[in-house]
Motif scaffolding. Structure first.
Motif, mmCIF file in Angstrom:
data_model
loop_
_atom_site.group_PDB
_atom_site.id
_atom_site.type_symbol
_atom_site.label_atom_id
_atom_site.label_comp_id
_atom_site.label_asym_id
_atom_site.label_seq_id
_atom_site.Cartn_x
_atom_site.Cartn_y
_atom_site.Cartn_z
ATOM 1 N N GLN A 257 3.702 1.118 -6.242
ATOM 2 C CA GLN A 257 4.989 1.159 -5.345
ATOM 3 C C GLN A 257 6.190 2.025 -5.976
ATOM 4 O OE1 GLN A 257 7.110 -2.789 -5.656
ATOM 5 N NE2 GLN A 257 7.063 -2.755 -3.584
ATOM 6 N N ASN A 258 5.938 2.157 -7.582
ATOM 7 C CA ASN A 258 7.207 3.014 -8.018
ATOM 8 C C ASN A 258 6.849 4.486 -7.650
ATOM 9 O OD1 ASN A 258 8.570 1.040 -9.153
ATOM 10 N ND2 ASN A 258 7.436 1.160 -11.152
ATOM 11 N N LYS A 259 5.682 4.873 -7.410
ATOM 12 C CA LYS A 259 5.188 6.096 -6.999
ATOM 13 C C LYS A 259 5.467 6.606 -5.587
ATOM 14 C CE LYS A 259 3.217 7.786 -10.753
ATOM 15 N NZ LYS A 259 3.809 9.037 -11.279
ATOM 16 N N GLY A 260 6.006 5.452 -4.706
ATOM 17 C CA GLY A 260 6.070 5.639 -3.269
ATOM 18 C C GLY A 260 5.312 5.071 -2.418
ATOM 19 N N PHE A 261 4.180 4.583 -2.763
ATOM 20 C CA PHE A 261 3.353 4.281 -1.965
ATOM 21 C C PHE A 261 3.517 2.581 -1.184
ATOM 22 C CE2 PHE A 261 0.723 6.723 -4.875
ATOM 23 C CZ PHE A 261 -0.252 7.205 -4.001
ATOM 24 N N LEU A 262 3.039 2.724 0.114
ATOM 25 C CA LEU A 262 3.314 1.342 0.810
ATOM 26 C C LEU A 262 2.020 0.664 0.311
ATOM 27 C CD1 LEU A 262 5.251 -0.221 2.646
ATOM 28 C CD2 LEU A 262 4.086 1.181 4.533
ATOM 29 N N VAL A 263 2.074 -0.586 -0.183
ATOM 30 C CA VAL A 263 1.120 -1.421 -0.498
ATOM 31 C C VAL A 263 0.680 -2.622 0.594
ATOM 32 C CG1 VAL A 263 0.122 -3.073 -2.124
ATOM 33 C CG2 VAL A 263 1.393 -0.835 -3.070
ATOM 34 N N TYR A 264 -0.307 -2.334 1.201
ATOM 35 C CA TYR A 264 -0.772 -3.508 2.043
ATOM 36 C C TYR A 264 -1.797 -4.230 1.305
ATOM 37 C CZ TYR A 264 0.832 -0.866 5.930
ATOM 38 O OH TYR A 264 1.758 0.135 6.942
ATOM 39 N N ALA A 265 -1.948 -5.708 1.895
ATOM 40 C CA ALA A 265 -2.978 -6.473 0.870
ATOM 41 C C ALA A 265 -3.308 -7.547 1.858
ATOM 42 C CB ALA A 265 -1.779 -7.328 -0.061
ATOM 43 N N THR A 266 -4.568 -8.257 1.178
ATOM 44 C CA THR A 266 -5.053 -9.195 2.432
ATOM 45 C C THR A 266 -4.537 -10.634 1.750
ATOM 46 O OG1 THR A 266 -6.764 -9.247 0.617
ATOM 47 C CG2 THR A 266 -7.158 -7.803 2.567
ATOM 48 N N ASP A 267 -4.535 -11.817 2.794
ATOM 49 C CA ASP A 267 -4.354 -12.938 2.658
ATOM 50 C C ASP A 267 -3.033 -13.117 1.429
ATOM 51 O OD1 ASP A 267 -5.951 -13.604 4.677
ATOM 52 O OD2 ASP A 267 -7.313 -14.320 3.484
ATOM 53 N N GLY A 268 -3.404 -14.075 0.354
ATOM 54 C CA GLY A 268 -2.598 -14.279 -0.457
ATOM 55 C C GLY A 268 -2.101 -13.279 -1.416
ATOM 56 N N SER A 269 -2.491 -12.040 -1.423
ATOM 57 C CA SER A 269 -1.871 -11.149 -2.281
ATOM 58 C C SER A 269 -0.487 -10.760 -2.063
ATOM 59 C CB SER A 269 -2.832 -9.947 -2.149
ATOM 60 O OG SER A 269 -4.162 -10.328 -2.495
ATOM 61 N N PRO A 270 0.000 -10.696 -0.579
ATOM 62 C CA PRO A 270 1.563 -10.361 -0.425
ATOM 63 C C PRO A 270 2.409 -11.283 -0.851
ATOM 64 C CG PRO A 270 -0.033 -10.029 1.622
ATOM 65 C CD PRO A 270 -0.797 -10.696 0.590
ATOM 66 N N HIS A 271 1.899 -12.722 -0.873
ATOM 67 C CA HIS A 271 2.883 -13.626 -1.492
ATOM 68 C C HIS A 271 2.969 -13.600 -2.983
ATOM 69 C CE1 HIS A 271 4.775 -17.698 -1.855
ATOM 70 N NE2 HIS A 271 3.826 -17.964 -2.821
ATOM 71 N N PHE A 272 1.667 -13.468 -3.620
ATOM 72 C CA PHE A 272 1.601 -12.982 -5.181
ATOM 73 C C PHE A 272 2.755 -11.943 -5.497
ATOM 74 C CE2 PHE A 272 -0.274 -11.554 -8.764
ATOM 75 C CZ PHE A 272 -0.462 -12.544 -9.565
ATOM 76 N N LEU A 273 2.239 -10.631 -4.951
ATOM 77 C CA LEU A 273 3.113 -9.562 -5.392
ATOM 78 C C LEU A 273 4.426 -9.844 -5.131
ATOM 79 C CD1 LEU A 273 0.474 -6.979 -3.966
ATOM 80 C CD2 LEU A 273 0.846 -7.543 -6.506
#
Length: 223
Positions: free
Chosen positions: A205-221
């Protein structure tokens, strides 16, 4: 963790050995696994026990020549999966990293020649080797890319780096993976795996990447 020892014995006595460590969790066929040598995360006691068990097996079977033993290691508890009285594909890899020809030694033993124990140790190396598998999933229609106990790789590469991360990155690029430019998808598994991915996700994220994630990962992150 899955670990293995590639060794040469002479009349039941181990002449030389190399202990490597699998990066993936146990359950992936050793022919498909990514292997690091020297091991980077094994306990000293685990290494000691692996050497002791290998010596005992070599002595009991009176091995003269090459052999390979695979182990399961959890904490310092060791279980033998299998012992093969032959050279494995780890032999050429560890020979190149250690700069010691295991097959030449094994051949001389089997021919009955006198062989001295080489004065070389994997724990004195100041670089890391990675053996990574090449897959052909993208060329095969409807191929299942999930790895299991059956071997699926069609080739492999060996790479050397100053540290674990450099060696892994070289190996992944060598088997055809590309470094993403802007977006990346994370599929991280259970809570423990999510925790281990946390720092990497922050760096992306700090390098400017857009991070997509499956199911529970977005909430955790997000949390």
């Amino acid at each position: 963790k899955k670990t293995e020892i590639a060794a040469v014995a002479n009349k039941g006595e181990v002449v030389t050995y190399a202990i490597s460590e699998h990066i993936e969790f146990a359950g992936v066929h050793s022919g498909d696994a990514t292997i690091q040598f020297p091991p980077q995360k094994l306990y000293v006691e685990t290494v000691r026990r692996i050497k002791k068990i290998a010596r005992e097996i070599a002595s009991a079977l009176e091995i003269s020549g090459p052999f390979n033993i695979q182990f399961l290691a959890k904490d310092n508890d060791i279980k033998v999966i299998e012992c093969n009285l032959r050279a494995s594909r780890s032999f050429p890899f560890v020979s190149k990293v250690l700069k010691l020809n295991f097959i030449e030694l094994a051949t001389r033993v089997m021919l009955g020649e006198a062989v001295e124990k080489p004065n070389k140790s994997e724990f004195e190396l100041d670089y890391v080797g990675i053996k990574a598998s090449q897959f052909s999933f993208s060329r095969l229609q409807k191929a299942d890319p999930v790895l299991g106990v059956d071997m699926a790789s069609t080739g492999e590469v060996g790479c050397i780096g100053d540290d674990y991360y450099e060696a892994v990155l070289k190996a992944m690029l060598s088997v055809g993976m590309r470094i993403p430019k802007k977006n990346i998808l994370i599929s991280s598994g259970g809570t423990e795996s999510k925790g281990e991915m946390l720092e990497a996700c922050k760096m992306l994220q700090n390098k400017g990447f857009l991070v997509y994630a499956t199911d529970g990962s977005p909430h955790f992150l997000g949390e």
